[in-house]
Design a protein around this motif. Structure first.
Motif, PDB file in Angstrom:
ATOM      1  N   ASN A   1      41.663  45.729  34.663  1.00 16.96           N
ATOM      2  CA  ASN A   1      41.982  46.794  35.609  1.00 16.96           C
ATOM      3  C   ASN A   1      41.486  46.387  37.001  1.00 16.96           C
ATOM      4  O   ASN A   1      40.459  45.709  37.123  1.00 16.96           O
TER       5      ASN A   1
ATOM      6  N   TYR B   1      45.458  50.997  42.779  1.00 11.60           N
ATOM      7  CA  TYR B   1      44.901  50.680  41.473  1.00 11.60           C
ATOM      8  C   TYR B   1      45.916  49.919  40.629  1.00 11.60           C
ATOM      9  O   TYR B   1      47.129  50.104  40.778  1.00 11.60           O
TER      10      TYR B   1
ATOM     11  N   LEU C   1      46.077  49.697  36.480  1.00  8.77           N
ATOM     12  CA  LEU C   1      45.383  50.246  35.321  1.00  8.77           C
ATOM     13  C   LEU C   1      46.098  49.881  34.033  1.00  8.77           C
ATOM     14  O   LEU C   1      47.338  49.801  33.978  1.00  8.77           O
TER      15      LEU C   1
ATOM     16  N   ILE D   1      36.665  52.955  47.406  1.00 10.08           N
ATOM     17  CA  ILE D   1      37.961  52.902  46.732  1.00 10.08           C
ATOM     18  C   ILE D   1      39.027  53.389  47.713  1.00 10.08           C
ATOM     19  O   ILE D   1      38.901  54.468  48.294  1.00 10.08           O
TER      20      ILE D   1
ATOM     21  N   ILE E   1      40.941  47.634  41.262  1.00  9.39           N
ATOM     22  CA  ILE E   1      40.833  48.692  42.265  1.00  9.39           C
ATOM     23  C   ILE E   1      40.722  48.044  43.637  1.00  9.39           C
ATOM     24  O   ILE E   1      39.912  47.137  43.832  1.00  9.39           O
TER      25      ILE E   1
END
Length: 292
Positions: free
Chosen positions: A158, A210, A212, A206, A160
């Motif tokens: 994942n 993203y 994910l 952040i 970010i």
């Protein structure tokens, strides 16, 4: 080998109360940065990164967003009859391919995590991108999502997008801790939403982009309401990080929060100043205004 990132989710169900009365009848995502809606700029970023399917999580009174990403036969016909070839071609280039855009409803204001969960059946069992339309990532180089997709292809897991903020502002953001705060891509060691002053694990916040894994959906389905009485995406990401790797991808361009009035105005100036047809004259006009 990591699965290709084919789909992107765009949560566009928000009410836009900070821009009332402008957003009483117009979705905040359709307010323009120069001559393109905010959401179009974000879709442009996703398309440039190779995204093939665009998933919009909408709400009441957001039908104009769906219309924007569809053909407008009367307009197209009028442009064609008037010989507006350039304008007509520009509209066609902005359209997703047939079947490449999906729209699903978030029936209540239950938070970002709930909005992402609403896209679960469209995304299916594959990793996906998530882009918050309020946050414009402005750069003259490679786009933020394109950099993230490259990082995902190399590391999997994942991802970010993050960017540094002044130390005395970390309590205003979601913050990540990383193994190497100066690296372009670094493994995340912790996440915290708006940490109390002096407790942030880094100054990397952040930024609204993203990648994910689909395992996030199972966690979101069970996620209890958190801050603000909403289902928070960060809560499920923290839980997912206990079993899967998360990486921070540092974005080195400019970020504009178009959900705030100052961010919106600054974005309009930045994008206009970058254009050859507007920049020189706008600089003169800004100088004139500042010289009053």
């Amino acid at each position: 080998m990591s699965k290709k990132i084919r789909k992107a989710v765009f949560p566009v169900a928000g009410l836009g109360t900070r821009f009332l009365p402008a957003t009483k009848a117009i979705p905040k995502e359709m307010l323009t940065i120069v001559d393109r809606p905010v959401v179009q700029h974000v879709v442009d970023e996703a398309r440039a990164a190779g995204i093939e399917h665009f998933v919009f999580v909408t709400g009441r009174n957001k039908g104009v967003i769906e219309d924007h990403f569809d053909m407008a036969y009367e307009l197209d016909d009028t442009l064609a009859k008037r010989g507006k070839v350039k304008e007509l071609e520009a509209l066609k280039q902005d359209l997703p391919a047939a079947g490449a855009a999906s729209f699903t409803r978030q029936q209540g204001p239950l938070g970002l995590g709930h909005a992402v969960w609403c896209a679960r059946d469209i995304i299916g069992d594959e990793p996906f991108a998530l882009l918050l339309p309020d946050m414009l990532h402005h750069t003259r180089g490679k786009g933020c999502l394109a950099e993230m997709i490259e990082a995902h292809a190399e590391h999997g897991g994942n991802h970010i997008a993050v960017a540094p903020v002044p130390e005395d502002q970390t309590h205003q953001y979601g913050i990540v801790g990383v193994l190497d705060a100066k690296a372009k891509v670094s493994q995340i060691t912790g996440m915290v939403e708006k940490p109390p002053k002096g407790t942030a694990p880094s100054n990397l916040h952040i930024t609204g982009r993203y990648i994910l894994q689909p395992t996030i959906f199972d966690l979101l389905a069970k996620q209890e309401k958190g801050a603000g009485g909403e289902i928070q995406l960060t809560d499920s990401m923290i839980a997912l990080a206990e079993r899967e790797k998360f990486f921070a991808v540092r974005f080195d361009g400019d970020i504009y929060d178009t959900g705030s009035k100052i961010g919106f105005l600054a974005a309009n100036l930045a994008y206009a100043l970058d254009r050859g047809d507007l920049g020189p004259q706008l600089r003169e006009e800004i100088g004139r205004l500042l010289g009053r």
